[in-house]
Design a protein around this motif. Sequence first.
Motif, mmCIF file in Angstrom:
data_model
loop_
_atom_site.group_PDB
_atom_site.id
_atom_site.type_symbol
_atom_site.label_atom_id
_atom_site.label_comp_id
_atom_site.label_asym_id
_atom_site.label_seq_id
_atom_site.Cartn_x
_atom_site.Cartn_y
_atom_site.Cartn_z
ATOM 1 N N THR A 1 0.806 -1.220 0.000
ATOM 2 C CA THR A 1 0.000 0.000 0.000
ATOM 3 C C THR A 1 0.841 1.273 0.000
ATOM 4 O OG1 THR A 1 -0.087 0.119 2.418
ATOM 5 C CG2 THR A 1 -1.769 -1.229 1.313
ATOM 6 N N GLY A 2 2.138 1.149 0.350
ATOM 7 C CA GLY A 2 2.980 2.329 0.507
ATOM 8 C C GLY A 2 2.754 3.053 1.820
ATOM 9 N N ARG A 3 1.861 2.530 2.663
ATOM 10 C CA ARG A 3 1.502 3.202 3.918
ATOM 11 C C ARG A 3 2.629 3.064 4.942
ATOM 12 N NH1 ARG A 3 -0.914 1.453 8.644
ATOM 13 N NH2 ARG A 3 -1.114 -0.653 7.776
ATOM 14 N N PRO A 4 3.011 4.150 5.614
ATOM 15 C CA PRO A 4 4.007 4.034 6.687
ATOM 16 C C PRO A 4 3.475 3.193 7.846
ATOM 17 C CG PRO A 4 3.702 6.329 6.029
ATOM 18 C CD PRO A 4 2.597 5.552 5.393
ATOM 19 N N LEU A 5 4.329 2.396 8.423
ATOM 20 C CA LEU A 5 3.973 1.597 9.599
ATOM 21 C C LEU A 5 4.538 2.198 10.882
ATOM 22 C CD1 LEU A 5 4.606 -1.949 8.083
ATOM 23 C CD2 LEU A 5 2.420 -0.758 8.340
ATOM 24 N N THR A 6 5.455 3.146 10.740
ATOM 25 C CA THR A 6 6.039 3.839 11.897
ATOM 26 C C THR A 6 6.260 5.292 11.504
ATOM 27 O OG1 THR A 6 8.355 3.489 11.239
ATOM 28 C CG2 THR A 6 7.311 1.752 12.568
ATOM 29 N N ASP A 7 6.520 6.123 12.492
ATOM 30 C CA ASP A 7 7.066 7.434 12.192
ATOM 31 C C ASP A 7 8.463 7.261 11.612
ATOM 32 O OD1 ASP A 7 5.019 9.235 12.949
ATOM 33 O OD2 ASP A 7 5.521 8.964 15.067
ATOM 34 N N ALA A 8 8.967 8.286 10.968
ATOM 35 C CA ALA A 8 10.347 8.269 10.485
ATOM 36 C C ALA A 8 11.270 8.720 11.605
ATOM 37 C CB ALA A 8 10.501 9.178 9.266
ATOM 38 N N LEU A 9 12.291 7.915 11.881
ATOM 39 C CA LEU A 9 13.311 8.267 12.869
ATOM 40 C C LEU A 9 14.364 9.110 12.150
ATOM 41 C CD1 LEU A 9 11.788 5.953 14.258
ATOM 42 C CD2 LEU A 9 13.989 5.095 15.082
ATOM 43 N N VAL A 10 14.455 10.382 12.516
ATOM 44 C CA VAL A 10 15.326 11.332 11.830
ATOM 45 C C VAL A 10 16.786 11.025 12.165
ATOM 46 C CG1 VAL A 10 15.869 13.807 11.596
ATOM 47 C CG2 VAL A 10 13.485 13.053 11.813
ATOM 48 N N TRP A 11 17.689 11.418 11.281
ATOM 49 C CA TRP A 11 19.115 11.095 11.440
ATOM 50 C C TRP A 11 19.668 11.526 12.790
ATOM 51 C CZ3 TRP A 11 22.254 15.439 11.962
ATOM 52 C CH2 TRP A 11 21.733 16.652 11.490
ATOM 53 N N LEU B 1 9.254 -1.815 17.506
ATOM 54 C CA LEU B 1 8.037 -1.243 16.917
ATOM 55 C C LEU B 1 7.252 -2.226 16.058
ATOM 56 C CD1 LEU B 1 9.188 2.378 15.950
ATOM 57 C CD2 LEU B 1 8.030 1.591 18.028
ATOM 58 N N THR B 2 7.871 -2.815 15.048
ATOM 59 C CA THR B 2 7.120 -3.707 14.160
ATOM 60 C C THR B 2 8.059 -4.640 13.409
ATOM 61 O OG1 THR B 2 5.559 -3.808 12.300
ATOM 62 C CG2 THR B 2 7.161 -2.023 12.246
ATOM 63 N N ARG B 3 7.551 -5.870 13.151
ATOM 64 C CA ARG B 3 8.246 -6.810 12.279
ATOM 65 C C ARG B 3 7.601 -6.839 10.901
ATOM 66 N NH1 ARG B 3 13.072 -8.185 13.709
ATOM 67 N NH2 ARG B 3 12.848 -9.823 12.141
ATOM 68 N N GLN B 4 6.582 -6.031 10.681
ATOM 69 C CA GLN B 4 5.830 -6.048 9.436
ATOM 70 C C GLN B 4 6.504 -5.189 8.365
ATOM 71 O OE1 GLN B 4 3.063 -8.110 9.227
ATOM 72 N NE2 GLN B 4 3.838 -8.669 11.260
ATOM 73 N N GLY B 5 6.188 -5.470 7.105
ATOM 74 C CA GLY B 5 6.593 -4.622 5.994
ATOM 75 C C GLY B 5 8.097 -4.572 5.780
ATOM 76 N N LEU B 6 8.535 -3.458 5.233
ATOM 77 C CA LEU B 6 9.946 -3.207 4.945
ATOM 78 C C LEU B 6 10.473 -2.130 5.882
ATOM 79 C CD1 LEU B 6 9.592 -2.907 1.053
ATOM 80 C CD2 LEU B 6 10.305 -4.942 2.320
ATOM 81 N N VAL B 7 11.750 -2.181 6.197
ATOM 82 C CA VAL B 7 12.376 -1.107 6.973
ATOM 83 C C VAL B 7 13.562 -0.597 6.164
ATOM 84 C CG1 VAL B 7 13.788 -2.703 8.356
ATOM 85 C CG2 VAL B 7 13.301 -0.396 9.210
ATOM 86 N N THR B 8 13.534 0.710 5.831
ATOM 87 C CA THR B 8 14.508 1.274 4.906
ATOM 88 C C THR B 8 14.803 2.726 5.268
ATOM 89 O OG1 THR B 8 12.905 2.223 3.347
ATOM 90 C CG2 THR B 8 13.486 -0.099 3.032
ATOM 91 N N TRP C 1 11.473 4.677 0.452
ATOM 92 C CA TRP C 1 10.022 4.836 0.575
ATOM 93 C C TRP C 1 9.513 5.930 -0.356
ATOM 94 C CZ3 TRP C 1 7.171 8.938 3.041
ATOM 95 C CH2 TRP C 1 5.794 8.698 3.129
ATOM 96 N N LEU C 2 10.205 7.063 -0.395
ATOM 97 C CA LEU C 2 9.784 8.153 -1.279
ATOM 98 C C LEU C 2 9.824 7.712 -2.738
ATOM 99 C CD1 LEU C 2 11.658 11.148 0.404
ATOM 100 C CD2 LEU C 2 9.176 10.758 0.403
ATOM 101 N N ILE C 3 10.874 6.993 -3.132
ATOM 102 C CA ILE C 3 10.975 6.496 -4.505
ATOM 103 C C ILE C 3 9.808 5.571 -4.817
ATOM 104 C CG2 ILE C 3 12.344 5.010 -6.046
ATOM 105 C CD1 ILE C 3 14.847 6.129 -4.532
#
Length: 490
Positions: free
Chosen positions: A89-99, A142-149, A154-156
């Motif tokens: 779906t492209g839906r985020p599963l977490t917030d983005a952890l900033v650098w 947080l989650t074992r689901q989806g992709l973590v990148t 994600w933007l691409i």
Amino acid sequence: MTGPVLAVDQGTSGTKALVVCPERGVIGTGFAEVHPRHLPGGLVEIDPEELYRSVRDAGSRALAEAREPVIALGLANQGETVLAWDPDTGRPLTDALVWQDRRAESICTELAPHAEELQTLTGLPLDPYFAAPKMAWIRRHLTRQGLVTTSDAWLIHRLTGAYATDAATAGRTQLLDLDGAQWSPRALALYGLSDERLPEVVDNAQPVATTREFGPEIPLTGLAVDQQAALLAQRITEPGGAKCTYGTGAFLLAHTGDTPRHGASGLVSCVAWRLAGHTSYCLDGQVYTAASAVRWLTDLGVIKGAADLDTLGGTVPDSGGVTFVPALAGLAAPWWRGDLRGSLTGLGLDTGPGHLVRALCEGIADQVAELADAAAADLGAPLSALRVDGGLTRSTLLMQTQADLLQRPVEVSALPDATALGVATLARLGAQPGLTIAEALPDWKPSAVYEPRITADEAAERRAGFRAEVNALLERSAERKPAEPKAGPA
């Protein structure tokens, strides 16, 4: 195929977009602000949907202003910001952890016995600044689901449906084999990420996919980490040159040629870019807080904004004995002590706002000078000059302080948006096979050159005072240091 390109620089505090024409320069601009949340305990996160909206909005505004079709799209990213997301779906599963986020410190502590091995493999020291510790933390907490990148993948995917990252961004994860520029099975195993489906690692300039998010179909042909894009725009394409970008943080990069430098200076060795399968490398040093330290001083009410640095700092001749180590998000290269906090010493009843401003400028400039010295040590020769860009280069006080403490000329780029112009260059290279880097790059010239105005002895004395305060922070931390951690996975 010739014509304008759309370049989008997705940064920490906002997204800047330019439409760049090879003959006429910038013909359209757009900007959309983003709002990271700074939470207790060194946590920094942001809603990924806000990042995506900012890309779409800034790009659309630039295209609307240009009112011309573009032949290609280039996208620059923050480098080490990560999230988990659903590939269907492209839906985020977490917030983005900033650098800047430090929550993965526990992961790094567990892996401390493997720090040297990881640095040899990937060129990066063990620090939660990089993507892999955050990715592992997300999987654990947080989650074992989806992709973590990283955020770029994600933007691409949201823009095009493709699943890819560029070689330079992959090199910011601590999961890339630096010598081969491919994912490292050993690094993945150490982080417990062996089962992850990672994006394809592509060149920084090549057709990746197409997007219709801005209206007409546009090929995505340029990708880069923001700092490497700025290095390219500054025309530092051979060993010996260096640039520093003064944004949310300050980032010094020095080109090292076609072989990575595994130096002992404390700088990061990483991919500068990969073009037509050929990898170029650079040394990278970070100051975590530059403009963010100025914002901190603004939030305290000492100044009203960055424009006050010169006016308020100009009311006093020096810092009045005040020393500021602006490690407000930890102390980065060459010390790599993200657990440390900043210090402000030498205060007295005669200390005024102007002294604090000068101490802040000196603190930022001192750290950048340390990075330049470290780069020179790894390269085996001093830097002849430093090319600089970013919003804080508008401060005459900061730039003169930088030249004074560095004892080298500081050349301020006349290009106000170096990162976007760098990724525009990559987009053009990807869209027009046969074009050379020199042909694709914008002309470079300085808008100002700052020469040192103090003696080498005075610069050395001032820098020694800063180093003494850094050493005091390190010593106090050592006194509080807990027992050695147990070994992580073998």
